[in-house]
Enzyme design. Structure first.
Site, mmCIF file in Angstrom:
data_model
loop_
_atom_site.group_PDB
_atom_site.id
_atom_site.type_symbol
_atom_site.label_atom_id
_atom_site.label_comp_id
_atom_site.label_asym_id
_atom_site.label_seq_id
_atom_site.Cartn_x
_atom_site.Cartn_y
_atom_site.Cartn_z
ATOM 1 C CD GLU A 40 -3.035 -0.648 -0.006
ATOM 2 O OE1 GLU A 40 -3.310 0.541 -0.240
ATOM 3 O OE2 GLU A 40 -3.480 -1.586 -0.673
ATOM 4 C CB CYS A 187 -13.006 4.224 -14.282
ATOM 5 S SG CYS A 187 -13.890 5.794 -14.229
ATOM 6 C CB CYS A 194 -18.399 3.624 -20.242
ATOM 7 S SG CYS A 194 -17.605 5.110 -19.606
ATOM 8 C CB CYS A 197 -17.245 0.085 -16.601
ATOM 9 S SG CYS A 197 -17.154 0.617 -14.896
ATOM 10 C CB CYS A 203 -21.868 4.885 -14.417
ATOM 11 S SG CYS A 203 -20.675 6.237 -14.448
#
Ligand code: SF4
Length: 322
Positions: A40, A187, A194, A197, A203
């Site tokens: 991370e 994205c 799209c 997705c 969305c």
């Protein structure tokens, strides 16, 4: 059977992750909180490919456990971080290892109290290592939220509200991993896909995704002109350990703001180094001098942790010495 406004999205995400999720990433195949936390932190400013190829495994080879980070000198941690940049991350990692004696706490609330661990990182580690059902909010997730809710601009408080509204608390691990995968592959900044997705059906921004979030005008980065003076005596070269916040703990050649070229100085060349807030334009010169504090041979310099700029200066020195 779950009910809820975003059930369809949550179902799509589970299907999408089973087919396309980056399930082989090493930090998705470990229960070690240290290894997850390390990934991370490394991924905060650096792409997955670079972390995988050049840093993650190498760091773990040097420090297989978090306790070994805790007992190592900070210089060794900085050396292992060399080239990854944003060295505050390495200093915070070292401090956190010491503060926790190599044992990370297992809740987001406790994780967030540690050096260099913000709310999103705390949530990510708590979710991925300890199964705490919390959403995350890194740069990729923010972009998805802006677009999904068709929001042009808002502050982090509002974005956290949106993150909590949308996430799947019954499958938080898969949901968060998918958010990261979608943010990096679907994205994307410039070319959102799209049609493929899993958020597409609900969305609100998919008709014009590039409008969200609204573009801020990029400020031109200021240029800092400096001369890196490599002082030497016999076959050793002077370096100092930096105390400036940005590069604290790293070793470097002396940087002069108003260096006047003199006849016994040798010009080794110029280079540019891009930092987040400025660009360094540097000239490198070699100058005999016996008055500096610490001198090192070229072999010894290779064992020190250097900034990117100093490594460029070292390369110029080495090619001059050949
Ligand atoms: S549908 Fe398009 S704009 Fe919406 S989240 Fe997916 S890729 Fe982004």
């Amino acid at each position: 059977m779950k009910t809820g406004k975003y059930n369809i999205i949550h179902q799509n995400i589970l299907t999408w992750y089973a087919e396309h999720g980056r399930v082989t990433l090493p930090w998705r195949n470990t229960n070690s909180a240290y290894e997850i936390y390390l990934s991370e932190i490394m991924l905060q400013q650096t792409q997955v490919k670079i972390v995988l190829e050049r840093f993650y495994f190498q760091f773990l080879e040097k420090f297989p456990t978090f306790k070994e980070v805790a007992t190592a000198p900070v210089d060794d941690v900085l050396k292992a971080w060399e080239g990854l940049g944003y060295y505050t991350r390495a200093r915070n990692l070292h401090k956190t290892a010491i503060d926790t004696e190599g044992n990370l706490p297992n809740t987001a609330e406790e994780l967030e109290k540690l050096s260099g661990i913000g709310k999103s990182t705390a949530h990510a580690v708590a979710c991925f290592a300890f199964d705490e059902a919390l959403p995350i909010l890194d740069a990729n997730v923010k972009r998805i939220l802006y677009r999904f809710f068709a929001v042009e601009s808002c502050n982090d408080k509002k974005l956290w509200e949106l993150a909590y509204a949308l996430y799947d608390k019954n499958n938080a691990y898969i949901y968060n991993q998918t958010m990261m995968d979608i943010g990096s592959a679907i994205c994307t900044h410039k070319n959102p896909l799209c049609n493929t997705c899993p958020f597409s059906s609900l969305c609100q921004g998919k008709e014009n995704p590039l409008s969200y979030p609204e573009k801020k005008k990029k400020k031109k980065k200021p240029i800092r002109k400096r001369t890196l003076v490599i002082y030497y005596k016999e076959d050793k070269y002077a370096l100092n350990q930096n105390s400036e916040r940005l590069l604290s703990g790293l070793w470097g050649f002396k940087q002069e703001e108003d260096f006047e070229m003199i006849t016994n100085a040798t010009s080794l060349g110029d280079f540019k180094q891009h930092y987040t807030h400025f660009t360094l334009e540097a000239s490198v010169v070699l100058l005999k001098d016996k008055e500096q504090k610490s001198y090192f041979s070229i072999e010894e310099i290779h064992d020190l942790a250097l900034s990117g700029a100093d490594r460029k200066a070292l390369a110029l020195l080495e090619s001059y010495c050949q």
